[in-house]
Design an enzyme around this catalytic site. Structure first.
Site, PDB file in Angstrom:
ATOM      1  N   GLU A 118       0.825  -1.207   0.000  1.00  0.00           N
ATOM      2  CA  GLU A 118       0.000   0.000   0.000  1.00  0.00           C
ATOM      3  C   GLU A 118       0.869   1.272   0.000  1.00  0.00           C
ATOM      4  OE1 GLU A 118      -2.737  -0.415   3.306  1.00  0.00           O
ATOM      5  OE2 GLU A 118      -4.047  -1.696   2.112  1.00  0.00           O
ATOM      6  N   GLU A 263      -5.965  -8.391   0.429  1.00  0.00           N
ATOM      7  CA  GLU A 263      -6.413  -8.426   1.821  1.00  0.00           C
ATOM      8  C   GLU A 263      -7.903  -8.142   1.873  1.00  0.00           C
ATOM      9  OE1 GLU A 263      -4.230  -5.699   4.278  1.00  0.00           O
ATOM     10  OE2 GLU A 263      -2.300  -6.163   3.312  1.00  0.00           O
TER      11      GLU A 263
END
Length: 482
Positions: A118, A263
């Protein structure tokens, strides 16, 4: 823009999914007392997980995964992006050590390298904007040189905040304006090298950040008022968020790029919406929703994903929220938190970790004779929580109904267990005592720590890393004790 647009652009703060090739799990290792890697790999296999995503290239974890047959996505942390971006040699050395060696020597089934995690979160203030793509290119070059580029693909796990909708509908999806050109460069590179687009999607975070987010839309029961996008109805946030990405890719000429959900999950503690009932409802709903390869309206094919996460991590940063340490489907000691049928075991139930060694059945609690107005109470609790884990205390949490003495005992015990039940870790001045009577109250468990794992080194009871000097102001929480 409405709540949906906000949800699409939300910053996800951390975090699985079903495919024909099997279900995956994220295996994080930020724990004070991690399970031995061999135990975790056995846990993965016993529960039918066929894929695992790592956040680094931990040698013990990779070695344990050797000959397991489990597909592995190995991670490169963000703090390594600079060195890999600036040097092809550094990338070649990393690939040789963390990919080639494990494939050839340990027979680890490494299929992906996740470059960063991220890295374009808006909260990072652009820290990794200039290093992520060059690092990705250099790692790819290193894989080619190692002769592994056909077997191992590169990707960048991205938060769902890299795209947004200008209309509040999936069909309005496009990449974030400030990184639009960079995203297109990365997407083209992934496409050219047969790498997937990896995205992390968190309906829980939407609910956590936006008080107006409709709760039912986070789940898969079909109870939410649907979002109508040109005749296509969206009954849950996952489908809408995923298809916003599909639209963004399609608009920019990459409509066929494979997508991996890196995720997805729901925490069980640390917030009023983080509980076992919601987590079970979300994860089971998700598994049922994607079973049979139904996919989403824009991509009615098998969804490829990894649950976040396999096991709780009691040493994770709680800057995003106290829930960060509670994403696991299993506790830190490998016991299922709730019933969950992944469709991968004969019993339809989760199988707990085997041969886990616990410390003795004893706890550190507040002395019955100790007084709540003792001036040492606040600094003692602050000290204990600052060096252990008190994220189960607070409004709406599993231990939110404890009285003042219970809060103090919980803090003391957390510190005592974190320090391997050393006698010196239960010597808060005139306040604490060791007991063999379990102080657990209802759903609030006073945990016993598992034996520390030292990666093959001799096991000892350890020692405190610092003297127990009680300094006011230390700690993560200021508990209301009176």
């Amino acid at each position: 823009m409405g709540w949906f647009s906000l949800a699409i652009g939300l910053v996800s703060l951390c975090l699985m999914v079903c495919t024909v090739s099997g279900i995956g799990a994220n295996w994080g290792t930020q724990a004070s007392h991690p399970l031995p890697p061999d135990t975790v790999v056995r846990l993965l296999r016993d529960n039918g997980f066929q894929k695992v995503k790592l956040f680094d290239a931990d040698y013990g974890a990779l070695r344990a995964l050797g000959k397991s047959g489990i597909e592995v996505m190995v991670g490169i942390p963000n703090d390594m992006l600079q060195s890999l971006a600036s040097s092809v040699k550094a990338a070649e050395k990393w690939v040789a050590k963390n990919v080639s060696t494990h494939i050839t020597t340990n027979n680890v089934n490494i299929r992906y390298v996740a470059v960063g995690n991220e890295p374009f979160l808006e909260t990072y203030n652009g820290s990794f904007l200039k290093t992520t793509f060059p690092a990705l290119q250099n790692v790819q070059s290193a894989l080619i040189k190692a002769g592994l580029s056909n077997q191992v693909k590169v990707t960048v796990p991205l938060n769902a905040d890299v795209y947004a909708s200008s209309t509040g509908l999936p069909s309005g999806g496009d990449f974030r304006a400030d990184i639009h050109d960079l995203m297109l460069a990365i997407v083209k590179f992934l496409s050219d090298n047969s790498g997937p687009f990896t995205v992390n999607i968190y309906p829980f975070i939407s609910l956590y950040i936006d008080p107006d987010f409709p709760v039912e839309y986070a789940f898969f029961d079909g109870n939410a008022t649907p979002l109508n996008d040109g005749g296509t109805s969206y009954y849950n946030m996952f489908d809408a968020n995923y298809d916003t990405l599909v639209w963004a890719l399609q608009k920019n000429g990459f409509g066929n790029l494979p997508i991996i959900v890196g995720e997805i999950g729901w925490p069980t503690d640390g917030d009023r919406n983080a509980n076992r009932m919601y987590a079970q409802r979300f994860n089971q709903g998700f598994m049922s929703h994607i079973s049979g390869g139904r996919g989403t309206p824009m991509r009615p094919v098998t969804v490829d994903a990894y649950l976040f996460s396999l096991i709780d991590e009691d040493a994770k940063s709680i800057d995003p929220g106290n829930f960060e340490r509670h994403w696991g489907v299993f506790t830190y000691y490998g016991v299922p938190k709730y019933p969950l049928n992944l469709g991968t075991t004969n019993s339809g139930s989760l199988v707990q970790a085997r041969n886990v060694d616990y410390l003795d059945r004893k706890w550190c609690v507040m002395k019955p004779s100790a007084k709540l107005d003792d001036p040492q109470v606040q600094p003692s609790v602050s000290y204990a929580c600052g060096r252990a884990d008190c994220t189960s205390l607070g409004y709406g949490t599993s231990c939110g109904n404890l009285d003042a003495r219970g809060n103090i005992s919980y803090a003391f015990n957390s510190y005592y267990q974190r320090n391997n039940q050393l006698d010196d870790a239960c010597k808060f001045p005139n306040l604490s005592m060791i007991t063999k009577t379990d102080p657990t109250v209802g759903d609030c468990r006073f945990e016993i720590m598992i034996e520390p794992y030292y990666g093959g080194a001799e096991r000892t009871r350890g020692c405190l890393q610092m003297p127990l000097s009680l300094v006011s102001g230390l700690g993560l929480f200021l508990l209301t004790l009176l």
